[in-house]
Scaffold this active site. Structure first.
Site, short mmCIF file in Angstrom:
data_model
loop_
_atom_site.label_atom_id
_atom_site.label_comp_id
_atom_site.label_asym_id
_atom_site.label_seq_id
_atom_site.Cartn_x
_atom_site.Cartn_y
_atom_site.Cartn_z
N ASN A 149 -17.91 -7.84 -35.06
CA ASN A 149 -18.30 -9.10 -34.92
C ASN A 149 -19.52 -9.17 -34.17
OD1 ASN A 149 -16.79 -8.09 -33.01
ND2 ASN A 149 -15.34 -10.47 -32.12
N GLU B 226 -11.31 -2.04 -25.59
CA GLU B 226 -11.95 -3.22 -26.13
C GLU B 226 -10.53 -3.80 -27.31
OE1 GLU B 226 -11.99 -4.84 -23.62
OE2 GLU B 226 -14.09 -3.38 -22.69
N CYS C 52 -12.56 -11.70 -29.65
CA CYS C 52 -11.66 -11.46 -29.01
C CYS C 52 -11.08 -11.77 -27.80
CB CYS C 52 -11.76 -9.78 -29.01
SG CYS C 52 -13.16 -9.80 -27.64
N GLU D 164 -15.78 -2.85 -19.73
CA GLU D 164 -16.93 -2.13 -19.78
C GLU D 164 -17.79 -3.37 -18.93
OE1 GLU D 164 -17.19 -2.52 -24.25
OE2 GLU D 164 -17.61 -0.55 -24.19
#
Ligand code: NAD
Length: 492
Positions: free
Chosen positions: A158, A255, A289, A466
């Site tokens: 994505n 993630e 997400c 992150e």
């Protein structure tokens, strides 16, 4: 469709500083807006994997000895190169993902360059610490922050370039070598990042791109020379990667997926909250997400909120992703379309339909993976549209009466990626931040991810963060050094 051939990379992999055609099976890369293949990409063979590992080992030996300020200069140059090619790379990203150019022009390349610049700035600030534990003239110690070795990044489809940068920039800043495996649906922009790093002067072998599917990913994860894996993907993939990394006791950052709550109190600025709910559900055609797909609206403002939400949703522009007026492009693939369509088909039996954008027919793009936005009020919190990650533009809307109730319902999920609150009450906003179980939270906004802020999920949404200075811990290890100042008295 306009001719985009001039944008396309001519090769598949980037190994040891060279763009390589690849000897493996060729897979078509398909434009999600029309279903047409526009380029073939070779998947990595096992000998190409070994070749890449060997190159990364050599690259690591050079890069770990490179002064951090020099590493920083290379990274800064790479970020500048990316920015200078913003429009070209944005078009490539739209071609691969189907996301509206309106988005990729301002988000994808910018966010990648921001990250590379941020970690360039961190590179020369990495220091150890003096640890005095014996008093003057006695023994003492110090810490060293060391790179891990060869780090592996595995990306979802994505935000391909953003993920490639978010993973590689902190790794390179810390002195690691890096191998990137892009998602099989979106292989192209990784090669543009490789081009930028190469042009910026990154030594051969320090950054490599290997294309392929889950088998290539799995082979790399379990390879004995990989020190660390950072994956963005589904929660089930995260679990597989964790298992694959277990035998080697590798460091892992995950993630993963989410089903995040967005809570709107009755004192909120309603227009802003409606904008937030739309951004949290329809941006990138719902394929984000951290989307706030469970929208909890206080019952006092429910009617007003829904009326405004529907009016603004009806006005969304869906169509040719390359047209800058378009706000929603197609879903990424025919396979993903089928999954999302499955939720749409079962949704009417799971609750009340407040808005159904249907399957749009876009002239000239009849074979694209189009789906319109939809808004449902599920019968209860346990329907699948309310619990499972749809990864499409389907918003589940609920009402609530009070803070305790909505907190319990918001937290009643296995996921914990993100959460948002709209309220004018400062204390309540911060109180909710302590109560909501999620890694990435927003007050009176949603889904903004500046590189300075850590991003990641709790519960089944991930491991580690992150971005921000915290990402440096994920790509380095601390060595503890004890210095004896006088002979030790040994017990034997
Ligand atoms: P996916 O899990 O199918 O694939 C992700 C990547 O993992 C791909 O590159 C794939 O080839 C690779 N892969 C798959 N199986 C593997 C295995 N066994 N070993 C090694 N690699 C393997 O996910 P997707 O469909 O590409 O992306 C959508 C998912 O990603 C959604 O669940 C979404 O929520 C999640 N996502 C999370 C974040 C985040 O930051 N938390 C961001 C974007 C997307």
């Amino acid at each position: 469709m306009a001719d985009f051939n001039h944008l396309l990379p001519q090769t598949s992999h980037f190994i040891d500083g060279q763009f390589i055609n690849g000897a493996g099976e060729k897979m078509p890369d398909i434009y999600p807006a029309n279903g047409e293949a526009f380029v073939d990409i070779a998947w990595a063979t096992s000998s190409e994997i070994e070749q890449t590992i060997a190159a990364a080992k050599r690259g690591f030996e050079i890069w770990r000895k490179t002064p951090p300020a020099q590493r920083a200069r290379v990274l800064y140059r790479a970020a500048q190169i990316l920015r200078s090619k913003n429009d070209e790379i944005a078009r490539l990203e739209t071609l691969d993902t189907g996301k509206a150019l309106q988005e990729t022009l301002v988000v994808d390349v910018t966010s990648a360059a921001d990250s590379i610049e941020y970690f360039a700035a961190q590179a020369a600030t990495l220091t150890g610490e003096y640890v005095g534990f014996s008093g003057a003239e006695g023994d003492w110690g110090y810490t060293v922050r060391e790179p891990l070795g060869i780090c592996l990044g595995i990306a979802a489809w994505n935000y391909p370039l953003q993920m490639a940068a978010w993973k590689s920039a902190p790794a390179l800043a810390c002195g690691n070598a890096f191998i990137l495996k892009p998602a099989e649906l979106t292989p192209l922009s990784a090669l543009k990042l490789a081009e930028a790093y190469k042009e910026a002067g990154l030594p051969d072998g320090v950054f490599n791109v290997l294309q392929g599917g889950r088998e290539v990913g799995a082979a790399l994860v379990s390879h004995s020379d990989i020190a660390k894996v950072s994956l963005t993907g589904e929660t089930t993939t995260g679990s597989k990667v964790l298992k694959g990394a277990a035998d080697g006791i590798k460091k892992v950052t995950l993630e993963l997926g989410g089903k995040s709550p967005l809570v709107i109190f009755d004192d909120a600025d309603i227009d802003s909250a409606v904008g937030g709910a739309m951004l949290a559900n329809f941006y990138s055609t719902g394929q984000v997400c951290s989307n706030g797909t469970r929208v909890f609206v206080h019952e006092n403002i429910r009617d007003q909120f829904v009326e405004k939400l529907i009016r603004r949703t009806e006005a969304l522009v869906i169509g040719d992703p390359m047209d800058e007026k378009t706000q929603m492009g197609p879903l990424v693939s025919a396979e993903h379309f089928k999954k999302v369509e499955g939720f749409y088909k079962s949704a009417p039996s799971q609750g009340e339909c407040l808005y159904d954008g249907g399957i749009p027919k876009i002239q000239g793009f009849e074979n694209g993976n189009w789906i319109g936005p939809a808004i449902y009020k599920p019968k209860d919190d346990h329907q699948s549209i309310a619990r499972d990650e749809v990864f499409g533009p389907l918003l589940s809307l609920f009402t609530f009466k009070d803070e305790d109730e909505v907190t319990a319902r918001a937290n009643d999920t296995v996921f914990g990626l993100a959460a948002g609150v709209y309220t004018a009450d400062l204390s309540r906003g911060h109180r909710m931040m302590t109560r909501l179980q999620a890694g990435s939270c927003w007050i009176n906004t949603f889904n903004v991810t500046p590189v300075e802020m850590p991003f990641g999920g709790h519960k089944k949404s991930g491991l580690g963060m992150e971005n921000g200075k915290w990402a440096l811990d994920a790509y380095s290890q601390i060595k503890s050094v004890h210095v004896a100042m006088s002979p030790m008295e040994y017990p034997y």
